[in-house]
Design a protein around this motif. Structure first.
Motif: not given
Length: 619
Positions: A466-470
């Motif tokens: 969950k450090n980035m979404t895409e």
């Protein structure tokens, strides 16, 4: 290929909005027309009397499309909405929303008033409009004031109750003076509720009553009163002119209708956002001959909303669908809030459905064959490749790779993406080779594939944590196309195996004349008919990945050449080189500069300026 002259012949004899596009498919102009056939043709006839701006715009037009409306007024409002949405460079662009007036009912006040305003705000008031006729708004307000005693004053109530005597409107019967407590809050609320019903409800009942009243006046030879009543009727009819392309609510809605012929159906989706129609899309679907209209609508909704990124609050449909409650529950879970479905039988929503259906018929008649050909050359071509390779898995996303260098100089790798047979340029990627020296295409390809899928693994881990979404590399292709033969395929398969990535790989092989010949798959050359859409798609993919690699390589060479010329000058390092190029723009302008101009550049001094000047002006 869009044939403008051929498409001009297909234009309908109807009002609507037209969108001019350049060769990059960017919308460059949006206009409205009372008759599309006449207006659009004017652009492509004798240009002798055209304004320079129009000539410039037409010179860039590669294709156009249009949306049919029920009236010129609807076309006008739709034109404004689309211009705000796309902001085409050849349109006059408004800076605010003051195009048309609204009627504002101040429900955020204890004793509401009716106002004319040109800006709808988020202030809990009720807005009606926008209206294209300012005079009609004034007549509507005047009519309402005659029918119901709504206050006109600007007094702040209840704060100012009793501070002043009732105004003239009270004495002539057009206000019940809430400013002096001469009407209860509940009594005034009943008046406002009647006004709301008038503005939101069916005006036919009011018109019938007034027509009876007008006829009675005429029979009694009270012609002045009959004329006044006639004017009231006209004012109400103008109110009904509130356009179908403006939704009664401020919600997000999709309006879906279709037309069908034999085994094909043309779906038309109008997108309404914040109460305004901002665009539309068309979809041609096949194999519907044995299906009911409800089944066609059901299948389209399931397929379309399973792949779309956004689901609106309401779907306004032409037909009832099957399994409605289950599908509503599914869409609501995807959106995270309740999604409504409506099949309207009357009112503005039904008008929107009619307009969508009318455009679906026109698209099916005029562009059905064109869209079918486009589908064959894209999705159909992908299906042909899938069958030729005997794959069970559907091919949707293909990534293609190529290596470019000139005698080992600045080797680069390119990655292009085709989804459903169409290039997806936003997903193209470039790689500057880092670990390979000289002209070694195999090692360079191994590096590119390794780096691409290492990026994917890293980004997927970031998403998991969950450090980035895409990420830029998270989409996984169904197949890789490599510009080369069996040896290139083996290199790529080895790179994937080392990373434990399982993706199918094809080689795009060429003949002795450097023309596309076919595919290498699992050690065998797959023959695909030269005239087939599948073969043509392979050729387009191979040409595109090669073009992208060459283009990147050329930019690097130019950059390197620019760097080497300036870096050979005594006292000119990277910082001064960058500032010189930033200041002058090109090497040629640096050559033409005098000493004072060179010295004016930041980071330059007299000595360095003289070195540059002497370098380019030595004899």
């Amino acid at each position: 290929m869009f044939d403008i002259q051929a498409e001009l012949k297909k234009l309908p004899d109807a009002p609507g909005v037209y969108l001019m596009k350049d060769k990059q498919e960017e919308i460059i102009y949006i206009g409205k027309a009372k008759v599309l056939k006449n207006r659009v043709r004017q652009y492509f006839q004798n240009s002798k009397n055209q304004l320079p701006k129009v000539k410039a715009m037409v010179s860039h037009v590669a294709e156009f499309e249009y949306i049919v409306t029920n009236s010129e007024v609807e076309a006008l409002i739709l034109e404004c909405n689309l211009i705000k949405k796309y902001r085409p460079r050849y349109n006059v662009l408004l800076k605010d929303d003051k195009a048309y007036p609204y009627i504002k009912l101040t429900l955020n006040e204890a004793y509401p008033r009716l106002l004319k305003t040109r800006k709808a705000e988020n202030d809990k008031a009720k807005y009606y409009g926008p209206y294209t006729d300012v005079g009609a708004v004034d007549e509507i307000l005047e009519l309402i004031y005659k029918l119901w005693p709504v206050r006109k004053c600007q007094r702040i109530l209840p704060r100012d109750i009793g501070k002043e005597r009732p105004c003239l409107n009270y004495h002539i019967g057009q206000c019940q003076a809430p400013c002096n407590n001469l009407v209860s809050k509940e009594g005034y609320k009943e008046i406002i509720e009647k006004v709301q019903k008038f503005l939101e409800g069916n005006k036919e009942d009011f018109i019938k009553n007034l027509e009876q009243e007008m006829n009675q006046f005429s029979e009694n030879m009270e012609f002045e009163k009959a004329a006044e009543t006639r004017d009231k009727i006209l004012a109400i009819k103008r109110l009904k002119e509130k356009q179908k392309v403006e939704s009664a609510s401020a919600d997000d809605q999709d309006v879906i209708a279709f037309a069908r012929a034999f085994d094909e159906a043309m779906m038309q989706v109008f997108f309404i956002r914040n109460g305004k129609m901002i665009g539309r899309e068309n979809f041609l679907i096949n194999n519907v001959e044995a299906m009911s209209r409800g089944e066609v609508m059901t299948e389209f909704i399931k397929q379309f909303y399973s792949g779309t990124a956004y689901i609106p609050k309401e779907l306004i449909l032409q037909e009832e669908i099957e399994d409605k409650e289950i599908i509503k529950e599914w869409l609501s879970s995807l959106k995270g809030q309740k999604v409504a479905m409506t099949v309207p039988q009357k009112g503005d929503k039904q008008g929107l459905v009619e307009m969508a259906g009318k455009n679906a018929i026109i698209m099916l008649e005029k562009f059905g064959e064109q869209m079918k050909r486009e589908t064959n050359r894209t999705k159909g071509a992908m299906e042909e490749i899938q069958k030729a390779l005997h794959l069970d898995k559907q091919l949707k996303r293909i990534e293609a790779y190529d290596i470019s260098n000139v005698q080992g100089f600045e080797s680069v790798g390119s990655m292009v993406v085709f989804e459903d047979g169409k290039p997806k340029r936003s997903d193209y990627r470039k790689f500057k080779i880092k670990t390979v020296k000289g002209a070694n295409d195999y090692a360079s390809m191994h590096e590119v594939i390794t780096r691409r899928f290492l990026h994917m693994m890293k980004e997927l881990e970031e998403i998991k944590n969950k450090n980035m979404t895409e990420g830029k590399f998270t989409k996984i292709p169904d197949m890789l196309f490599i510009d080369g033969g069996a040896s290139h395929v083996n290199v790529v398969e080895n790179a994937l195996a080392q990373l434990n990535v399982d993706i199918l790989v094809c080689g795009m092989v060429k003949d002795d004349r450097h023309r596309t010949r076919g595919l290498i798959f699992k050690g065998e050359e797959i023959k695909i008919p030269f005239t087939s859409e599948g073969f043509k798609l392979i050729t387009r993919i191979q040409d595109e990945v090669h073009r992208f690699a060459i283009e990147y390589h050329r930019k690097l060479r130019e950059k390197n050449q620019t760097r080497s010329i300036l870096d050979t000058i005594e006292g000119i390092g990277e910082t001064r080189r960058i500032q010189l190029l930033k200041h002058f723009g090109t090497i040629e302008k640096i050559k033409q500069a005098d000493l004072d101009e060179l010295e004016a550049v930041s980071t330059m001094n007299k000595k360095s300026a003289l070195e540059v000047y002497n370098f380019f002006n030595r004899k």
